[in-house]
Design a protein around this motif. Structure first.
Motif, mmCIF file in Angstrom:
data_model
loop_
_atom_site.group_PDB
_atom_site.id
_atom_site.type_symbol
_atom_site.label_atom_id
_atom_site.label_comp_id
_atom_site.label_asym_id
_atom_site.label_seq_id
_atom_site.Cartn_x
_atom_site.Cartn_y
_atom_site.Cartn_z
ATOM 1 N N TRP A 92 7.166 6.554 -9.474
ATOM 2 C CA TRP A 92 6.664 5.885 -10.664
ATOM 3 C C TRP A 92 5.490 6.622 -11.302
ATOM 4 N N ARG A 93 4.672 7.270 -10.475
ATOM 5 C CA ARG A 93 3.478 7.950 -11.007
ATOM 6 C C ARG A 93 3.860 9.081 -11.967
ATOM 7 N N LYS A 94 4.806 9.921 -11.562
ATOM 8 C CA LYS A 94 5.206 11.043 -12.404
ATOM 9 C C LYS A 94 5.855 10.555 -13.701
ATOM 10 N N LEU A 95 6.699 9.516 -13.585
ATOM 11 C CA LEU A 95 7.327 8.950 -14.777
ATOM 12 C C LEU A 95 6.280 8.432 -15.745
ATOM 13 N N MET B 59 0.825 -1.203 0.000
ATOM 14 C CA MET B 59 0.000 0.000 0.000
ATOM 15 C C MET B 59 0.864 1.260 0.000
ATOM 16 N N GLU B 60 1.968 1.231 0.710
ATOM 17 C CA GLU B 60 2.875 2.382 0.695
ATOM 18 C C GLU B 60 3.430 2.610 -0.708
ATOM 19 N N SER B 61 3.788 1.521 -1.372
ATOM 20 C CA SER B 61 4.335 1.623 -2.719
ATOM 21 C C SER B 61 3.299 2.116 -3.714
ATOM 22 N N MET B 62 2.045 1.727 -3.526
ATOM 23 C CA MET B 62 0.980 2.092 -4.466
ATOM 24 C C MET B 62 0.304 3.412 -4.114
ATOM 25 N N SER B 63 0.769 4.091 -3.079
ATOM 26 C CA SER B 63 0.103 5.298 -2.576
ATOM 27 C C SER B 63 0.128 6.463 -3.557
ATOM 28 N N GLU B 64 0.946 6.388 -4.594
ATOM 29 C CA GLU B 64 0.984 7.452 -5.592
ATOM 30 C C GLU B 64 -0.229 7.408 -6.517
ATOM 31 N N ALA B 65 -0.999 6.326 -6.484
ATOM 32 C CA ALA B 65 -2.195 6.202 -7.321
ATOM 33 C C ALA B 65 -3.361 6.972 -6.719
ATOM 34 N N ASP B 66 -4.330 7.304 -7.551
ATOM 35 C CA ASP B 66 -5.554 7.965 -7.077
ATOM 36 C C ASP B 66 -6.534 6.977 -6.468
ATOM 37 N N GLU B 67 -6.420 5.731 -6.874
ATOM 38 C CA GLU B 67 -7.365 4.705 -6.430
ATOM 39 C C GLU B 67 -6.639 3.368 -6.363
#
Length: 374
Positions: free
Chosen positions: A92-95, A20-28
């Motif tokens: 990763w999100r910005k990239l 969850m910490e790793s995926m926290s850059e997502a909106d959902e």
């Protein structure tokens, strides 16, 4: 731009917080829990994931992934499929947003599937589980693939080398369901050469040597089986099975065919070099390891294995030089092997002993232990 992560899970509370910490850059973040008996679902919900519980009976990976994809909001622009034992490097999100252009269908990114015991990367290839929200579905009961189901040609794929996803699996997790699901997959689609290859490989893992050979011989005969890398891998598994059945000449022949099929890969050269090491054919070991080391561009496919790109080629050359009376060259190779695996105590010992030998010390206590592949 809305980015959604989706996943399937079962009894993975060990990984839930890290994921969850790793995926926290997502909106959902949406998760399909397929029957956890631990606290996976509660942890995910506590940290903001939308969790749906649903049993998939009979179990199929494609059905489960499609059910989890259905949970993703329809206004999502980019879907990111991961598993709970995987971790993105931060940023990763910005990239992803910087590289994603209108009309893009999928993103290809770097995936470390396994790590060596010293923490260095093992098997690395490029993955494509990031995709546009519409017109994609997962197919095949196991080793499922993302398939374009929209009108016309599939949308283009953008490559984002700087996105890195690491796989840190539970070593105790069973893969017992893979074989029956692969047999089902081949039964459902007997013309899919990819899964025929996977099935033959799985028979090898189960020590079913004759079935491995027969299945992979069939794979090689299929008109659609044209990818050289995978054909070479089938030949290598046939060779390994022949070895296990005691037919070293057939194994040698198949290794040579594997090299001819894909001379751009290190793996077949190294397999043959290891076979020759076992029979103490030192000149052959030196020749084929040199061929392997002349390949300096590491392929991006899953066929690429860790050992041929690690210390093994130099380790084998070290032994071959030593046993042919060339301790100075052996020391050079031992040092190169140690550079690639500096924490390996056996390689450290080889360097120390060879330094003693080359400085005039006694060689009576010098012994090479087995290679890291044995």
């Amino acid at each position: 731009m809305k980015v959604s992560v989706y996943a399937i899970c079962k009894n993975e509370e060990t990984f839930a917080r890290r994921w969850m910490e790793s995926m926290s850059e997502a909106d959902e973040v949406v998760v399909l829990d397929t029957g956890s008996s631990d606290h996976t679902a509660e942890i995910l919900q506590e940290l903001g994931a939308k969790v749906t519980k649903d049993a998939i009976i009979p179990w199929r990976f494609d059905t489960a992934r499609n059910r989890s994809l259905d949970l993703v909001s329809m206004d999502t622009d980019i879907c990111v499929c991961t598993d709970l034992d995987e971790v993105f490097h931060p940023g990763w999100r910005k990239l992803l947003e910087d590289a994603w252009q209108p009309g893009t269908g999928q993103a290809s990114y770097r995936y470390t599937w396994s790590f060596n015991s010293d923490g260095s990367e093992g098997v690395v290839f490029w993955c494509q589980k990031i995709h546009a929200r519409k017109n994609y579905r997962w197919t095949h009961p196991v080793h499922e693939v993302l398939t374009w189901v929209g009108p016309g040609a599939a949308k283009p794929i953008v490559t984002i080398d700087r996105i890195q996803l690491d796989h840190h699996p539970d070593p105790n997790k069973s893969r017992g369901q893979y074989l029956p699901l692969l047999e089902l997959s081949v039964k459902e689609d007997p013309n899919d050469d990819r899964n025929v290859h996977y099935l033959g490989r799985e028979y090898f893992f189960y020590h079913r040597w004759e079935e491995c050979i027969a299945t992979l011989m069939h794979h090689l005969s299929m008109p659609t089986a044209t990818w050289k890398d995978e054909r070479s891998a089938s030949m290598r598994y046939i060779a390994k099975s022949c070895l296990m059945l005691g037919d070293s000449q057939q194994a040698r022949n198949w290794y040579l065919q594997a090299i001819a099929e894909a001379p751009h890969l290190r793996e077949p050269y190294m397999d043959l070099a290891q076979m020759l090491y076992e029979s103490q054919e030192w000149d052959g070991v030196l020749y084929f390891t040199e061929c392997a080391l002349s390949i300096t561009q590491r392929p991006r496919s899953y066929i690429c294995e860790a050992a041929p790109w690690g210390s093994l080629p130099h380790d084998l050359r070290c032994m071959a030089f030593y046993h042919t009376g060339r301790p100075l060259q052996a020391l050079e190779e031992a040092r190169l092997a140690l550079t690639l695996e500096p924490e390996n105590s056996r390689l450290q010992g080889n360097v120390t002993l060879l330094e003693q030998i080359n400085s005039g010390g006694s060689s009576q206590s010098f012994q090479f232990l087995t290679t890291s592949q044995e």
